[in-house]
Write a protein that holds these residues in place. Structure first.
Motif, PDB file in Angstrom:
ATOM      1  N   MET A  70       0.848  -1.187   0.000  1.00  0.00           N
ATOM      2  CA  MET A  70       0.000   0.000   0.000  1.00  0.00           C
ATOM      3  C   MET A  70       0.887   1.242   0.000  1.00  0.00           C
ATOM      4  O   MET A  70       1.887   1.309   0.717  1.00  0.00           O
ATOM      5  CB  MET A  70      -0.925  -0.016   1.212  1.00  0.00           C
ATOM      6  N   GLN A  75      -3.510   2.177   7.926  1.00  0.00           N
ATOM      7  CA  GLN A  75      -3.873   0.890   8.513  1.00  0.00           C
ATOM      8  C   GLN A  75      -5.039   0.266   7.748  1.00  0.00           C
ATOM      9  O   GLN A  75      -5.949   0.962   7.305  1.00  0.00           O
ATOM     10  CB  GLN A  75      -4.278   1.086   9.976  1.00  0.00           C
ATOM     11  N   ASP A  76      -5.001  -1.028   7.621  1.00  0.00           N
ATOM     12  CA  ASP A  76      -6.057  -1.749   6.904  1.00  0.00           C
ATOM     13  C   ASP A  76      -7.123  -2.196   7.910  1.00  0.00           C
ATOM     14  O   ASP A  76      -7.267  -3.382   8.217  1.00  0.00           O
ATOM     15  CB  ASP A  76      -5.467  -2.951   6.167  1.00  0.00           C
TER      16      ASP A  76
END
Length: 541
Positions: free
Chosen positions: A1, A172-173
């Motif tokens: 990401m 953050q996922d």
């Protein structure tokens, strides 16, 4: 990401939470966040005139949308200004995320221009106060939203260390956290509630703001009709039961509350539903009868003076359904006598003689203003009339502050209501005292081209305080706003002013204002003496 800036992560997280407007007065430290808002579709920054007004707007957005309202203020004076509206969200139970600049870590605790401990400032007026970390943006904001929305709603403060906004980290996922589910009340509590209600001959139902928020209008109506019981309402629960319903007994604390007291003082059991003592303490009105409380938080009651017979703690709709399931017939109330008291109360709040006073002004506004419109109001003598007198077809169509009760609430609240409901008619009733506190926010209504009718009650009098002075036989001092005359000219901050010195002029002005589009002030020059016999009554009759 891909790594992205902290500012963009903050804005993305707020948008994911359902936030559409962020209100505030910008600082240098806020510039990166504003740019992220500018380039992100579906979320806007609304420049307020004062941080307190920004926080009032966020408070009302939180009430209306169900997503946390969001506001921003800078160091020191920005934060202290913001705190007035944050306190409103805290005691009026509105979900909010209040953002402020904070000093970077190496400057905390040192002598720095504008510096103060924002964590300490906001601790007493929020559910939680915390600080952003570059690697935990989503975690911190989603936790703040969960805290703001769960249980008793309220504000959470998040400090934004200056300089962090441009840092780039990997988002953050994680997804927004669910609201914490409220369990059903225990079977022992529910059974005791049913037993006490079944045995009571003249129970009264009292509704608070948490009852209004949990969608139980149909159940309340069914309770009243099945058991033939009167229903008393706290001001911020207006709209949960029609004023014309046979069981409607009136509103606590507001105009002619002594007439309402003639009903609830007959009760042999008080059943409160979602009652928040922040609006009006039990001890100030309770009859000498046991209390059964259906709520999600423990009841605050002087148990040396009153009996808390049953604290039914759990999901309110479920508890109400169990109350509705009680196997007993209609109670012993005389609803014809109740109707006579209610009719007398409303008659006494009707215009008297040919005087152009607040009663006539509210009656004409109700006649001219659409039934589905939202009316907000400020704090002052007029709020006591509105709380008792203004017919409110459903919850959310009348917006006031009662837990916090800050003058200056009326104008910002109307702006927020219109931004959240652009197709719904919105008006606001403000006294000339409260008007002067946040009149600058009219510039926001002009900038956003919001069609709002601001109804200004000009009586040149802080009437509630003046009445209290006179009750003590004190001279009138410090309460006249001006000797006489109107609030200003024909235009205030770009908002046209239509003046009305009698009821006929006022009716025409309201019609013209609603047809004009954009913000308009209708200034009604009134006689405040009408309040004297209506407000500040004793609730025990």
């Amino acid at each position: 990401m891909t790594d992205i800036s902290v500012a963009q992560q903050v804005v993305d997280a707020l948008k994911e939470l359902g936030v559409k407007h962020v209100f505030g007065v910008p600082s240098g430290g806020w510039v990166d966040y504003m740019e992220a808002i500018r380039t992100t579709e579906g979320i806007d920054f609304i420049l307020a005139t004062h941080e307190g007004g920004a926080a009032f707007m966020a408070d009302v957005c939180g009430r209306i949308t169900g997503a946390p309202g969001v506001c921003f203020g800078t160091f020191g004076p920005g934060a202290t200004n913001l705190a007035t509206g944050v306190g409103s969200a805290y005691l009026d139970r509105s979900p909010m995320i209040a953002l402020t600049d904070e000093m970077p870590e190496h400057k905390r605790g040192r002598i720095v221009q504008m510096a103060m401990d924002h964590q300490a400032l906001f601790a007493p007026i929020t559910k939680k106060t915390t600080r952003l970390e570059a690697g935990k943006v989503r975690e911190i904001l989603f936790d703040a939203a969960q805290e703001a929305l769960s249980g008793v709603p309220g504000p959470v403060h998040v400090g934004l260390p200056v300089g962090m906004s441009a840092e780039k980290t990997t988002p953050q996922d994680i997804a927004p956290l669910p609201q914490i589910k409220i369990d059903n009340a225990g079977s022992e509590q529910l059974e005791k509630m049913q037993q006490l209600f079944t045995q009571a001959k003249k129970p009264v139902i009292v509704l608070g703001l948490r009852a209004a928020l949990c969608g139980i209008q149909d159940e309340v109506k069914a309770l009243a009709e099945k058991f033939n019981v009167p229903v008393v309402i706290n001001p911020m629960a207006k709209g949960i039961l029609s004023e014309s319903h046979p069981s409607y007994a009136g509103v606590l604390f507001h105009a002619l509350s002594d007439v309402v007291g003639q009903t609830h003082q007959q009760a042999d059991l008080v059943v409160s539903i979602g009652y928040d003592e922040v609006e009006f303490s039990y001890e100030d009105w309770m009859p000498d009868a046991p209390l059964v409380s259906l709520d999600i938080v423990t009841t605050e009651l002087d148990t040396q003076q009153y009996t808390l017979a049953c604290d039914v703690l759990g999901d309110i709709p479920h508890s109400v359904q169990q109350l509705l399931a009680c196997d007993c017939g209609p109670k012993d109330w005389d609803l014809q006598a109740l109707a006579a008291r209610r009719d007398d109360m409303f008659t006494r709040m009707s215009p008297q003689n040919d005087v152009f006073g607040p009663c006539a002004a509210l009656d004409t506004l109700r006649e001219k203003f659409p039934q589905n419109g939202i009316m907000t109001c400020d704090v002052g003598a007029h709020i006591h009339l509105i709380g008792q007198k203004w017919p409110t077809p459903k919850v959310g169509l009348q917006i006031m502050t009662n837990g916090w009760s800050a003058m200056g609430f009326g104008i910002p609240s109307a702006i927020a209501a219109k931004l959240c409901n652009p197709e719904t008619p919105v008006c606001s009733v403000v006294g000339d005292g409260g008007f002067l506190m946040t009149a600058g926010e009219l510039a926001v209504a002009v900038r956003e081209n919001l069609s709002i009718v601001f109804v200004l009650f000009t009586d040149n009098d802080l009437a509630l305080i003046r009445i209290k002075q006179e009750k003590k036989s004190n001279p009138i001092y410090g309460t006249p706003i001006r000797e006489r005359g109107t609030i200003g000219g024909d235009n205030i901050f770009g908002v046209p002013v239509l003046k009305a010195f009698n009821q006929n002029e006022y009716g025409h002005a309201l019609e013209k204002a609603q047809a004009m589009g954009g913000p308009v002030i209708v200034e009604a020059i009134l006689d405040s003496r009408e309040y004297d016999d209506l407000v500040l009554r004793k609730d025990r009759g």
